[in-house]
Write an enzyme that holds these catalytic residues in place. Sequence first.
Site, PDB file in Angstrom:
ATOM      1  N   ARG A 177      36.521  54.889   2.602  1.00 46.56           N
ATOM      2  CA  ARG A 177      37.776  55.457   3.094  1.00 46.56           C
ATOM      3  C   ARG A 177      38.739  54.348   3.499  1.00 46.56           C
ATOM      4  NH1 ARG A 177      34.788  58.584   8.175  1.00 46.56           N
ATOM      5  NH2 ARG A 177      33.868  56.735   9.135  1.00 46.56           N
ATOM      6  N   TYR A 226      22.454  60.326  15.291  1.00 48.53           N
ATOM      7  CA  TYR A 226      23.803  60.370  14.730  1.00 48.53           C
ATOM      8  C   TYR A 226      24.692  61.135  15.714  1.00 48.53           C
ATOM      9  CZ  TYR A 226      27.048  60.857  10.678  1.00 48.53           C
ATOM     10  OH  TYR A 226      28.108  60.789   9.807  1.00 48.53           O
ATOM     11  N   ARG A 247      35.326  76.345   4.998  1.00 48.51           N
ATOM     12  CA  ARG A 247      36.125  77.484   5.485  1.00 48.51           C
ATOM     13  C   ARG A 247      36.797  78.229   4.353  1.00 48.51           C
ATOM     14  NH1 ARG A 247      39.051  73.734   8.845  1.00 48.51           N
ATOM     15  NH2 ARG A 247      37.766  73.466  10.698  1.00 48.51           N
ATOM     16  N   ARG A 257      22.235  52.086   8.437  1.00 50.39           N
ATOM     17  CA  ARG A 257      23.242  51.801   7.427  1.00 50.39           C
ATOM     18  C   ARG A 257      24.310  50.988   8.130  1.00 50.39           C
ATOM     19  NH1 ARG A 257      23.390  50.795   2.325  1.00 50.39           N
ATOM     20  NH2 ARG A 257      25.226  51.591   1.238  1.00 50.39           N
ATOM     21  N   GLU A 259      36.863  50.689   4.555  1.00 48.35           N
ATOM     22  CA  GLU A 259      35.515  50.736   5.126  1.00 48.35           C
ATOM     23  C   GLU A 259      34.489  50.670   3.992  1.00 48.35           C
ATOM     24  OE1 GLU A 259      35.163  53.630   8.350  1.00 48.35           O
ATOM     25  OE2 GLU A 259      33.146  54.106   7.635  1.00 48.35           O
ATOM     26  N   ASP A 289      27.944  61.917  18.129  1.00 45.84           N
ATOM     27  CA  ASP A 289      29.376  61.725  18.296  1.00 45.84           C
ATOM     28  C   ASP A 289      29.665  61.353  19.746  1.00 45.84           C
ATOM     29  OD1 ASP A 289      30.432  62.085  15.742  1.00 45.84           O
ATOM     30  OD2 ASP A 289      30.273  64.264  15.889  1.00 45.84           O
ATOM     31  N   ARG A 295      27.665  68.620   9.127  1.00 48.23           N
ATOM     32  CA  ARG A 295      28.692  68.194  10.083  1.00 48.23           C
ATOM     33  C   ARG A 295      30.065  68.695   9.652  1.00 48.23           C
ATOM     34  NH1 ARG A 295      28.161  63.573  13.164  1.00 48.23           N
ATOM     35  NH2 ARG A 295      30.191  62.762  12.557  1.00 48.23           N
TER      36      ARG A 295
HETATM   37  P1  FAD Z   1      27.672  51.711  21.075  1.00 46.96           P
HETATM   38  O1  FAD Z   1      29.106  52.010  21.053  1.00 46.96           O
HETATM   39  O2  FAD Z   1      27.033  51.157  19.850  1.00 46.96           O
HETATM   40  O3  FAD Z   1      27.409  50.713  22.292  1.00 46.96           O
HETATM   41  C1  FAD Z   1      26.226  49.982  22.450  1.00 46.96           C
HETATM   42  C2  FAD Z   1      26.598  48.647  23.035  1.00 46.96           C
HETATM   43  O4  FAD Z   1      25.391  47.932  23.339  1.00 46.96           O
HETATM   44  C3  FAD Z   1      27.375  47.759  22.051  1.00 46.96           C
HETATM   45  O5  FAD Z   1      28.591  47.335  22.654  1.00 46.96           O
HETATM   46  C4  FAD Z   1      26.432  46.607  21.784  1.00 46.96           C
HETATM   47  O6  FAD Z   1      27.122  45.369  21.598  1.00 46.96           O
HETATM   48  C5  FAD Z   1      25.581  46.578  23.035  1.00 46.96           C
HETATM   49  N1  FAD Z   1      24.277  45.971  22.831  1.00 46.96           N
HETATM   50  C6  FAD Z   1      23.356  46.299  21.898  1.00 46.96           C
HETATM   51  N2  FAD Z   1      22.279  45.495  21.998  1.00 46.96           N
HETATM   52  C7  FAD Z   1      22.532  44.632  23.011  1.00 46.96           C
HETATM   53  C8  FAD Z   1      21.819  43.546  23.577  1.00 46.96           C
HETATM   54  N3  FAD Z   1      20.651  43.156  23.096  1.00 46.96           N
HETATM   55  N4  FAD Z   1      22.373  42.884  24.626  1.00 46.96           N
HETATM   56  C9  FAD Z   1      23.593  43.230  25.094  1.00 46.96           C
HETATM   57  N5  FAD Z   1      24.315  44.238  24.588  1.00 46.96           N
HETATM   58  C10 FAD Z   1      23.800  44.934  23.559  1.00 46.96           C
HETATM   59  N6  FAD Z   1      32.202  59.726  17.202  1.00 46.96           N
HETATM   60  C11 FAD Z   1      33.106  60.723  17.374  1.00 46.96           C
HETATM   61  O7  FAD Z   1      32.982  61.508  18.328  1.00 46.96           O
HETATM   62  N7  FAD Z   1      34.182  60.849  16.541  1.00 46.96           N
HETATM   63  C12 FAD Z   1      34.392  59.997  15.496  1.00 46.96           C
HETATM   64  O8  FAD Z   1      35.377  60.150  14.777  1.00 46.96           O
HETATM   65  C13 FAD Z   1      33.440  58.955  15.277  1.00 46.96           C
HETATM   66  N8  FAD Z   1      33.612  58.108  14.253  1.00 46.96           N
HETATM   67  C14 FAD Z   1      32.697  57.102  14.060  1.00 46.96           C
HETATM   68  C15 FAD Z   1      32.902  56.234  12.996  1.00 46.96           C
HETATM   69  C16 FAD Z   1      32.013  55.198  12.778  1.00 46.96           C
HETATM   70  C17 FAD Z   1      32.219  54.273  11.606  1.00 46.96           C
HETATM   71  C18 FAD Z   1      30.880  55.047  13.639  1.00 46.96           C
HETATM   72  C19 FAD Z   1      29.881  53.932  13.394  1.00 46.96           C
HETATM   73  C20 FAD Z   1      30.683  55.914  14.710  1.00 46.96           C
HETATM   74  C21 FAD Z   1      31.587  56.952  14.933  1.00 46.96           C
HETATM   75  N9  FAD Z   1      31.439  57.823  15.997  1.00 46.96           N
HETATM   76  C22 FAD Z   1      32.349  58.838  16.177  1.00 46.96           C
HETATM   77  C23 FAD Z   1      30.299  57.716  16.938  1.00 46.96           C
HETATM   78  C24 FAD Z   1      30.626  56.890  18.179  1.00 46.96           C
HETATM   79  O9  FAD Z   1      30.955  55.561  17.787  1.00 46.96           O
HETATM   80  C25 FAD Z   1      29.386  56.870  19.070  1.00 46.96           C
HETATM   81  O10 FAD Z   1      28.967  58.158  19.394  1.00 46.96           O
HETATM   82  C26 FAD Z   1      29.568  56.117  20.390  1.00 46.96           C
HETATM   83  O11 FAD Z   1      30.472  55.057  20.314  1.00 46.96           O
HETATM   84  C27 FAD Z   1      28.210  55.604  20.803  1.00 46.96           C
HETATM   85  O12 FAD Z   1      28.245  54.968  22.052  1.00 46.96           O
HETATM   86  P2  FAD Z   1      26.968  54.167  22.525  1.00 46.96           P
HETATM   87  O13 FAD Z   1      27.269  53.636  23.878  1.00 46.96           O
HETATM   88  O14 FAD Z   1      25.750  54.984  22.328  1.00 46.96           O
HETATM   89  O15 FAD Z   1      26.792  52.978  21.455  1.00 46.96           O
HETATM   90  N1  UDP Z   2      31.049  63.499   3.085  1.00 49.79           N
HETATM   91  C1  UDP Z   2      31.300  63.622   1.734  1.00 49.79           C
HETATM   92  N2  UDP Z   2      32.585  63.498   1.276  1.00 49.79           N
HETATM   93  C2  UDP Z   2      33.623  63.264   2.101  1.00 49.79           C
HETATM   94  C3  UDP Z   2      33.369  63.136   3.482  1.00 49.79           C
HETATM   95  C4  UDP Z   2      32.074  63.257   3.945  1.00 49.79           C
HETATM   96  O1  UDP Z   2      30.375  63.816   0.964  1.00 49.79           O
HETATM   97  O2  UDP Z   2      34.771  63.134   1.623  1.00 49.79           O
HETATM   98  C5  UDP Z   2      29.655  63.623   3.557  1.00 49.79           C
HETATM   99  C6  UDP Z   2      28.932  62.277   3.592  1.00 49.79           C
HETATM  100  O3  UDP Z   2      27.583  62.490   3.279  1.00 49.79           O
HETATM  101  C7  UDP Z   2      29.067  61.887   5.051  1.00 49.79           C
HETATM  102  C8  UDP Z   2      28.926  63.232   5.736  1.00 49.79           C
HETATM  103  O4  UDP Z   2      29.612  64.141   4.871  1.00 49.79           O
HETATM  104  O5  UDP Z   2      28.071  60.968   5.441  1.00 49.79           O
HETATM  105  C9  UDP Z   2      29.489  63.320   7.132  1.00 49.79           C
HETATM  106  O6  UDP Z   2      30.868  62.994   7.081  1.00 49.79           O
HETATM  107  P1  UDP Z   2      31.660  62.528   8.354  1.00 49.79           P
HETATM  108  O7  UDP Z   2      33.105  62.461   8.006  1.00 49.79           O
HETATM  109  O8  UDP Z   2      31.249  63.367   9.506  1.00 49.79           O
HETATM  110  O9  UDP Z   2      31.086  61.039   8.517  1.00 49.79           O
HETATM  111  P2  UDP Z   2      31.326  59.893   9.629  1.00 49.79           P
HETATM  112  O10 UDP Z   2      32.752  59.977  10.065  1.00 49.79           O
HETATM  113  O11 UDP Z   2      30.322  60.147  10.694  1.00 49.79           O
HETATM  114  O12 UDP Z   2      31.024  58.671   8.829  1.00 49.79           O
END
Ligand code: FAD
Ligand code: UDP
Length: 369
Positions: A280, A348, A176, A249, A300, A350, A172
């Site tokens: 982070r 996984y 560069r 996780r 986090e 985005d 991911r």
């Molecule tokens: P979710 O956002 O999980 O929505 C699912 C919904 O279903 C939730 O609101 C939940 O409450 C509801 N639900 C589940 N079960 C039930 C039930 N039984 N009854 C009623 N409701 C229910 N993506 C990026 O593009 N850029 C980023 O920088 C990025 N950073 C991230 C950082 C973190 C820490 C995490 C965890 C994810 C990140 N993502 C990022 C990914 C992004 O969050 C997801 O791609 C996106 O939000 C997923 O949308 P979704 O609708 O699939 O799931």
């Molecule tokens: N990662 C790492 N060091 C860093 C940042 C990321 O080793 O400083 C690795 C780690 O395994 C992580 C993966 O790269 O799970 C993807 O990172 P990303 O920032 O895309 O993670 P997310 O924002 O989805 O948690």
Amino acid sequence: MKEYDLLIIGAGLFGSVFAHEACKAGKKILVIDKRSHKGGNVYCENVEGINVHKYGPHIFHTNDKKIWEYVNSFVEFNRFTLSPVAMYKDELYNLPFNMNTFSQLWKVRTPQEAKDKIQEQIAALNIEEPKNLEEQALSLVGTDIYEKLIKGYTEKQWGRKATELPAFIIKRLPVRFTYDNNYFNDKYQGIPIGGYNKLIDGLLEGIEVRLDTDFFESREELTALAETIVFTGQLDRFYDYRFGKLEYRSLTFEHQHLPISNYQGSALVNYTEKEIPYTRIIEHKHFEFGTQPTTVITKEFPSEWEPGVEPYYPINDERNSVAFKKYSDLAEKETNILFGGRLAEYRYYDMHQVIGAALTAVNKYKGNK
Ligand code: FAD
Ligand code: UDP
């Protein structure tokens, strides 16, 4: 005739995009979510003018012009570019891995010097086809970067050895040989001005949403309400864990509101050594170039997942992939239930990928109705 054409379980991005497009096509829709707010994991809480990303830092990025225009039709995006730094003990490095990182680490100045250094470090390892995250990382950036910036972070993030994790996770991140600290390669990147709630509110405008409603607490009554169901929760739970539990996780977030204007000068600082329990620190105001007198930071902490705890990241290893396949085979046979999103597809994903998947799914649904 049932009361609704569609019951959408989950008001995250997948559910909201699906609902919006189906509503435009004239469908009668009910969206439910077990949380007390809409938006799923992109939800923001406003703290004294700062949009706090409650479920972790969210930066929108995509190469797909249509998806970029789609999200911009609901809310304008700013020019934020993610360029985090990594702290390893008292050393500071630029991310992603680029000429700045290489020169900070080895005092090299040219791309060729950096390539030679990496080559020298990996020559003895003889990795031809990387089989896991460790081998993938070593073959991309060599042993120094792996030891200082990847191993500790990865193993605390995932609670597993890097040799037991799939290689795609580390791919991911760009590597560069230019002095470019942009964390993404995508053409389009930014943060919605005013926060992600604006995007979700735009998508769900005019659509009935019931919050604090868990599908599994009233499964029969809710199912009876609609012709078709869109489920965006955990797929294994939907099928009563009959093939065993899929693993995730989890994370816990420690938010602090501080009486200073600038805590770390960056939206994201990664802590890559294993001994520090968080991965982070997010400083939310920097996502929107905030000038407020105070600041909100979030540590986090990765944590073990167990049923009842929020599932954030799917663990796409061999065991879970085999179990997931059994669930998805069942899901494919359903005639009036559709599954989508990060949880139901156990991917996984985005945000831009979830939006793309939801648009594809809703077009297919409209085509069949
Ligand atoms: P979710 O956002 O999980 O929505 C699912 C919904 O279903 C939730 O609101 C939940 O409450 C509801 N639900 C589940 N079960 C039930 C039930 N039984 N009854 C009623 N409701 C229910 N993506 C990026 O593009 N850029 C980023 O920088 C990025 N950073 C991230 C950082 C973190 C820490 C995490 C965890 C994810 C990140 N993502 C990022 C990914 C992004 O969050 C997801 O791609 C996106 O939000 C997923 O949308 P979704 O609708 O699939 O799931
Ligand atoms: N990662 C790492 N060091 C860093 C940042 C990321 O080793 O400083 C690795 C780690 O395994 C992580 C993966 O790269 O799970 C993807 O990172 P990303 O920032 O895309 O993670 P997310 O924002 O989805 O948690």
